[in-house]
Design an enzyme around this catalytic site. Structure first.
Site, PDB file in Angstrom:
ATOM      1  CG  PHE A  78      44.875  48.626  51.827  1.00 41.24           C
ATOM      2  CD1 PHE A  78      45.398  49.566  52.719  1.00 41.24           C
ATOM      3  CD2 PHE A  78      44.620  49.019  50.513  1.00 41.24           C
ATOM      4  CE1 PHE A  78      45.659  50.874  52.306  1.00 41.24           C
ATOM      5  CE2 PHE A  78      44.874  50.314  50.096  1.00 41.24           C
ATOM      6  CZ  PHE A  78      45.388  51.246  50.992  1.00 41.24           C
ATOM      7  CB  SER A 104      35.191  38.403  40.028  1.00 48.03           C
ATOM      8  OG  SER A 104      36.174  39.229  40.630  1.00 48.03           O
ATOM      9  CE  LYS A 105      35.129  44.464  43.947  1.00 46.99           C
ATOM     10  NZ  LYS A 105      34.832  44.187  45.385  1.00 46.99           N
ATOM     11  CE1 TYR A 156      39.370  42.940  42.553  1.00 48.63           C
ATOM     12  CE2 TYR A 156      40.157  44.554  40.959  1.00 48.63           C
ATOM     13  CZ  TYR A 156      39.588  44.253  42.184  1.00 48.63           C
ATOM     14  OH  TYR A 156      39.234  45.273  43.044  1.00 48.63           O
ATOM     15  CB  SER A 157      37.999  44.262  36.416  1.00 46.55           C
ATOM     16  OG  SER A 157      38.415  43.694  35.203  1.00 46.55           O
ATOM     17  NE  ARG A 169      48.564  43.428  36.434  1.00 45.34           N
ATOM     18  CZ  ARG A 169      48.182  44.330  37.361  1.00 45.34           C
ATOM     19  NH1 ARG A 169      47.306  45.261  37.070  1.00 45.34           N
ATOM     20  NH2 ARG A 169      48.688  44.289  38.570  1.00 45.34           N
ATOM     21  CB  THR A 186      37.267  48.334  41.740  1.00 46.04           C
ATOM     22  OG1 THR A 186      38.304  48.807  40.881  1.00 46.04           O
ATOM     23  CG2 THR A 186      36.694  47.073  41.113  1.00 46.04           C
ATOM     24  CG  ASP A 187      39.026  52.777  39.079  1.00 48.30           C
ATOM     25  OD1 ASP A 187      39.424  51.631  39.397  1.00 48.30           O
ATOM     26  OD2 ASP A 187      39.805  53.742  38.946  1.00 48.30           O
ATOM     27  CD  GLU A 188      41.494  47.340  38.767  1.00 44.89           C
ATOM     28  OE1 GLU A 188      41.623  46.282  38.142  1.00 44.89           O
ATOM     29  OE2 GLU A 188      42.256  47.693  39.679  1.00 44.89           O
TER      30      GLU A 188
END
Ligand code: NAD
Ligand code: TYD
Length: 341
Positions: A11, A156-157, A153-154, A276, A125-127
């Site tokens: 994306f 790992s980032k 996810y966050s 979630r 990311t802001d996450e």
């Protein structure tokens, strides 16, 4: 200049490829992408016609393939978009997130050290900052906010971000990092909230809203994100983190209702489903640093951006219908099957 864009079939990476070809026609762009479920060559169809663009299919965690590409191409800049990016998938299966997002980042930076580059830019990311409470609208994420992650996810980032900063401090690799809020716009994979709602509303299908739909996200039009990354990777200070966001907070319910209104579809399609696990409440970015240092400001208001996005999905039905008719359907049935019954 020669720029390797990893994850350019996804994306934001796809939008970035077009941003660069348009705004820096003198530069060469090489897209390195593994073409996972989220990578789509149809997104790059027009770019393929440009002699300044080249596509290479490879995994960023495949050291041999990455070194070979660097040896052949000798890039000046590497900008890393390649990632597993969906929180819900990371809850189902964290492993590939660690493999791609952390190990892949390491391999790319090792290649940068070995072959030499002028800038390695990490798209984050802001996450990584975790979340903010709904009852404290005065609080925002700054670059000084501690890392405090919620999902695989966050995490790992965040792991990747720490490694990038370590390569700067230890090896003096010229790095930069941007941490952006939620993006929306063309070529957004229909598992994410906005394209999922648009595609399902058009088919008059139930619209899954997690919990009470109160969670807040800070939405930014994808082209504004691309402009910010372009500025930081060319002019931002080495070793620095820059937050990117446009002060555009909306609850999920507000977003869904805006789309329904635009499409003239009934709110009765909204279906509240099980939340979630570990769902972050609110994200909100303070973009003062990138504004003061590099003069960046978002150009697209949400009201305009969401209209443009809906129009794009209406005029590019084939792009997303091809995805919906493929493997993605199995994922949707697994993740939402029981919740929507
Ligand atoms: P996406 O899931 O749409 O695209 C990811 C791309 O990376 C795909 O083309 C995929 O094929 C490729 N890829 C995945 N694993 C790979 C691997 N091992 N090797 C090579 N290519 C691989 O993601 P997106 O939404 O475009 O996000 C891009 C980046 O921006 C990610 O790093 C994400 O963390 C970050 N980000 C996203 C948002 C958002 O709102 N979408 C916000 C802030 C930051
Ligand atoms: P998403 O697009 O997955 O982005 P992120 O979790 O990275 O912010 O989700 C955006 C918000 O929408 C998030 O609060 C979760 C919520 N959401 C739903 O309510 N229903 C859905 O089907 C999806 C995919 C997301």
């Amino acid at each position: 200049m020669k720029i390797i864009v990893t994850g350019g079939a996804g994306f934001i990476g796809g939008n970035f490829v077009y941003y660069e070809l348009k705004n820096h026609p003198e530069d060469e762009i090489i897209c390195l992408d593994k073409l996972t479920y989220a990578g789509n060559l149809e997104t790059l169809e027009d770019a393929m016609k440009n002699p300044k663009f080249k596509f290479v299919k490879a995994d960023i965690a495949d050291r041999e393939a990455v070194y070979k590409l660097f040896e052949e191409e000798k890039p000046d800049i590497v900008v890393n978009f390649a990632a597993e990016s969906h929180v819900d998938r990371s809850i189902e299966n964290p492993e590939i997130f660690l493999q791609t997002n952390i190990m892949g980042t390491q391999v790319l930076m090792d290649a940068c050290r070995k072959y030499g580059i002028t800038r390695y830019h990490q798209v984050s990311t802001d996450e990584v900052y975790g979340d903010l409470p709904l009852d404290r609208p005065d609080l925002f994420f700054t670059e000084e906010t501690p890392i405090h992650t919620s999902s695989p996810y966050s995490s790992s980032k965040a792991g990747a971000d720490l490694l990038v900063l370590a390569y700067y401090r230890t090896y003096k690799l010229p790095v930069s990092i941007t941490r952006c809020s939620n993006n929306y716009g063309p070529y957004h994979f229909p598992e994410k909230l906005i394209p999922l709602i648009i595609s399902r509303a058009l088919a008059d299908e139930p619209l899954p809203v997690y919990g009470k739909g109160e969670n807040v996200r800070d939405w930014l039009y994808v082209e504004d994100h691309c402009a910010a990354i372009d500025l930081v990777m060319r002019k931002g200070r080495v070793g620095e983190v820059y937050n990117i966001g446009g002060h555009n907070e909306k609850s999920n319910l507000e977003v869904v209702k805006t789309i329904l209104k635009q499409l003239q579809k009934p709110e009765s399609l909204i279906t509240y489903v099980t939340d979630r696990p570990g769902h972050d409440m609110r994200y909100a970015i303070d973009p003062t640093k990138i504004h003061n240092e590099l003069g960046w400001l978002p150009q697209t208001k949400f009201e305009d951006g969401i209209k443009q996005t809906i129009d794009w999905y209406l005029t590019h039905k084939e792009w997303w219908q091809n995805i919906l008719s493929g493997d993605y359907q199995n994922y949707f049935d697994k993740m939402y099957g029981e919740r929507l019954d």
